[in-house]
Write a protein that holds these residues in place. Structure first.
Motif, PDB file in Angstrom:
ATOM      1  N   ARG A   1       0.829  -1.217   0.000  1.00 50.40           N
ATOM      2  CA  ARG A   1       0.000   0.000   0.000  1.00 50.40           C
ATOM      3  C   ARG A   1       0.853   1.252   0.000  1.00 50.40           C
ATOM      4  N   GLY A   2       1.943   1.235   0.745  1.00 48.06           N
ATOM      5  CA  GLY A   2       2.866   2.370   0.724  1.00 48.06           C
ATOM      6  C   GLY A   2       3.487   2.541  -0.653  1.00 48.06           C
ATOM      7  N   ARG A   3       3.856   1.424  -1.264  1.00 48.77           N
ATOM      8  CA  ARG A   3       4.441   1.480  -2.607  1.00 48.77           C
ATOM      9  C   ARG A   3       3.430   2.048  -3.601  1.00 48.77           C
ATOM     10  N   ALA A   4       2.163   1.642  -3.449  1.00 42.83           N
ATOM     11  CA  ALA A   4       1.120   2.163  -4.343  1.00 42.83           C
ATOM     12  C   ALA A   4       0.963   3.668  -4.160  1.00 42.83           C
ATOM     13  N   ARG A   5       1.029   4.135  -2.914  1.00 43.52           N
ATOM     14  CA  ARG A   5       0.893   5.585  -2.693  1.00 43.52           C
ATOM     15  C   ARG A   5       2.073   6.336  -3.315  1.00 43.52           C
ATOM     16  N   VAL A   6       3.267   5.841  -3.105  1.00 38.18           N
ATOM     17  CA  VAL A   6       4.456   6.508  -3.654  1.00 38.18           C
ATOM     18  C   VAL A   6       4.414   6.518  -5.183  1.00 38.18           C
ATOM     19  N   ARG A   7       4.071   5.364  -5.759  1.00 40.00           N
ATOM     20  CA  ARG A   7       4.004   5.310  -7.228  1.00 40.00           C
ATOM     21  C   ARG A   7       2.884   6.195  -7.761  1.00 40.00           C
ATOM     22  N   SER A   8       1.797   6.307  -7.024  1.00 38.69           N
ATOM     23  CA  SER A   8       0.696   7.163  -7.462  1.00 38.69           C
ATOM     24  C   SER A   8       1.131   8.634  -7.489  1.00 38.69           C
ATOM     25  N   ILE A   9       1.798   9.081  -6.435  1.00 39.56           N
ATOM     26  CA  ILE A   9       2.284  10.475  -6.406  1.00 39.56           C
ATOM     27  C   ILE A   9       3.299  10.683  -7.535  1.00 39.56           C
ATOM     28  N   ALA A  10       4.168   9.706  -7.736  1.00 40.84           N
ATOM     29  CA  ALA A  10       5.158   9.818  -8.820  1.00 40.84           C
ATOM     30  C   ALA A  10       4.462   9.958 -10.174  1.00 40.84           C
ATOM     31  N   GLN A  11       3.412   9.165 -10.393  1.00 41.92           N
ATOM     32  CA  GLN A  11       2.696   9.227 -11.676  1.00 41.92           C
ATOM     33  C   GLN A  11       1.942  10.544 -11.844  1.00 41.92           C
ATOM     34  N   MET A  12       1.408  11.097 -10.751  1.00 40.85           N
ATOM     35  CA  MET A  12       0.720  12.391 -10.857  1.00 40.85           C
ATOM     36  C   MET A  12       1.655  13.441 -11.436  1.00 40.85           C
ATOM     37  N   LEU A  13       2.940  13.309 -11.150  1.00 36.77           N
ATOM     38  CA  LEU A  13       3.919  14.292 -11.602  1.00 36.77           C
ATOM     39  C   LEU A  13       4.559  13.886 -12.928  1.00 36.77           C
ATOM     40  N   ALA A  14       5.001  12.629 -13.012  1.00 40.66           N
ATOM     41  CA  ALA A  14       5.764  12.196 -14.183  1.00 40.66           C
ATOM     42  C   ALA A  14       4.860  11.816 -15.351  1.00 40.66           C
ATOM     43  N   ALA A  15       3.609  11.450 -15.087  1.00 41.30           N
ATOM     44  CA  ALA A  15       2.695  11.072 -16.176  1.00 41.30           C
ATOM     45  C   ALA A  15       1.628  12.140 -16.415  1.00 41.30           C
ATOM     46  N   ASP A  16       0.952  12.610 -15.356  1.00 46.49           N
ATOM     47  CA  ASP A  16      -0.157  13.549 -15.559  1.00 46.49           C
ATOM     48  C   ASP A  16       0.310  14.981 -15.811  1.00 46.49           C
ATOM     49  N   THR A  17       1.520  15.313 -15.407  1.00 42.08           N
ATOM     50  CA  THR A  17       1.974  16.705 -15.459  1.00 42.08           C
ATOM     51  C   THR A  17       3.084  16.925 -16.480  1.00 42.08           C
ATOM     52  N   HIS A  18       4.196  16.251 -16.307  1.00 44.32           N
ATOM     53  CA  HIS A  18       5.382  16.554 -17.105  1.00 44.32           C
ATOM     54  C   HIS A  18       5.228  16.359 -18.614  1.00 44.32           C
ATOM     55  N   PRO A  19       4.581  15.246 -19.078  1.00 44.68           N
ATOM     56  CA  PRO A  19       4.493  15.053 -20.538  1.00 44.68           C
ATOM     57  C   PRO A  19       3.757  16.173 -21.275  1.00 44.68           C
ATOM     58  N   LEU A  20       2.979  16.968 -20.543  1.00 38.76           N
ATOM     59  CA  LEU A  20       2.232  18.045 -21.191  1.00 38.76           C
ATOM     60  C   LEU A  20       3.113  19.216 -21.615  1.00 38.76           C
ATOM     61  N   ILE A  21       4.314  19.306 -21.059  1.00 39.46           N
ATOM     62  CA  ILE A  21       5.099  20.524 -21.332  1.00 39.46           C
ATOM     63  C   ILE A  21       6.438  20.228 -22.011  1.00 39.46           C
ATOM     64  N   VAL A  22       6.621  19.015 -22.487  1.00 35.56           N
ATOM     65  CA  VAL A  22       7.917  18.659 -23.105  1.00 35.56           C
ATOM     66  C   VAL A  22       8.069  19.373 -24.455  1.00 35.56           C
ATOM     67  N   PRO A  23       9.310  19.480 -24.979  1.00 39.80           N
ATOM     68  CA  PRO A  23       9.566  20.252 -26.203  1.00 39.80           C
ATOM     69  C   PRO A  23       8.649  19.895 -27.382  1.00 39.80           C
ATOM     70  N   ARG A  24       8.414  18.596 -27.629  1.00 35.77           N
ATOM     71  CA  ARG A  24       7.614  18.234 -28.814  1.00 35.77           C
ATOM     72  C   ARG A  24       6.179  18.753 -28.695  1.00 35.77           C
TER      73      ARG A  24
END
Lengths: 221, 221
Positions: free
Chosen positions: B94-117
């Motif tokens: 459950r802790g791993r799921a929480r950590v991975r969820s926060i990571a995905q909120m940033l690395a998947a839901d946020t960052h790909p929207l602003i990359v150079p392409r």
């Protein structure tokens, strides 16, 4: 039946991320009672749903008495760690890295670009009309799937499925994009390796039962 | 020195995803020879780099004689699985799921929207001017970080770091977004919990050494 259900799944018939969780649960033989949160009506931000998941995010997977889990890839890893058979990741770290990399190409580099909140910004702030939004979706789905096709068709680790001859989270993420492309009737480049793998996946009940058009909230054909 | 290096890392001084890999390597005490692939000049698509990584994607992490590994979160999981100390994920699912969820909120839901392409498409096809691109970046960074702030400030599992009192991949992903917001001088909403956690992270050498402004390719202050 209700009392024998393993999880409550809050999702929406159409969304790619809900599809991923459905397939993983099906593959593991787990059951979930699915609650339809209508994104077109903004139900993810309703007071009722925020009381269940304060993040207002779907999919949310809830095990009785526990806080909701969010983000489909985090949920898939949780399901795989807590219900190891059949495994959704290969046993070796390099194989796991390849599978997770393909999954991220689809779930992180591709899918977040076309979700409702992004399309809303493009139309309401960016001045995109519906044709421009469809061109945007077609461009990013085509780009992401073509990059995955290039890997799958050239890398020796590809087998009957994305990685060898067993289903992994890479296949689940691949299916989540190809079914959404179909729902949205997007014109894609030729993807022969992906088509071959997806035909194999969609012949499996775990994938077929998760298809958006098979869900309660889907429009009638 | 060259012969004692654990990995070759192909990246760019500024990118969020390269930063994540740098921090993880530093935390594990691993070394990489870093090769600057200048995204502003399109070097990721040069024949020289495509010979190294046919995907044309950075970051790419290469261990001698092995194919390149791509996608920062897949690389972080690989580094953690093959070099377990100190762990970058909690021990419980459950802790791993929480950590991975926060990571995905940033690395998947946020960052790909602003990359150079994506910025390139918005300007070349979408008609966005530079102010509109900056507003786009500010909107998505602000939205993503505010959602993470809401979690971190309200969930009991938050500690000195995003999850308890040890650094995890959630902190690494959080740092990768906050440093990029700073490089781009984006105006963000108040983020008191994130600021507290990031001050703690940036006091650690593993994070400080990974800062974009400390890299060879960075512009002079």
């Amino acid at each position: 039946m209700a009392d024998n259900t393993d999880f409550e799944l809050y999702g929406f018939w159409r969304t790619s991320a809900t599809y991923r969780v459905r397939v993983a649960l099906n593959l593991k033989g787990l059951t979930a009672r699915e609650h339809d949160i209508n994104l077109d009506k903004g139900e993810q931000l309703s007071a009722d749903f925020l009381a269940i998941n304060p993040l207002g995010a779907i999919p949310a997977l809830i095990e009785s008495g526990q806080p909701p889990m969010t983000e489909s890839l985090a949920i898939l890893e949780f399901i795989d760690e807590t219900h190891p058979a059949p495994p959704l990741l290969p046993a070796d770290p390099r194989g796991r890295a390849r599978v997770r990399s393909i999954a991220q190409m689809l779930a992180a580099d591709t899918h977040p670009l076309i979700v409702p909140r992004v399309r809303k910004y493009l139309t309401e702030v960016g001045g995109f009309d519906q044709a421009a939004v469809k061109a945007w979706m077609t461009h990013w789905f085509g780009t992401g799937l073509a990059a995955v096709e290039r890997r799958l068709s050239s890398e020796a680790a590809t087998g009957a499925f994305c990685h060898g001859d067993a289903v992994t989270i890479a296949d689940i993420c691949l299916g989540s994009i190809t079914v959404l492309a179909r729902v949205n009737k997007l014109a894609l480049p030729p993807l022969p390796t992906i088509d071959r793998i997806m035909a194999r996946c969609e012949a499996m009940e775990a994938f077929a039962k998760a298809d958006p058009m098979q869900q309660a909230g889907a429009p009638k054909a």
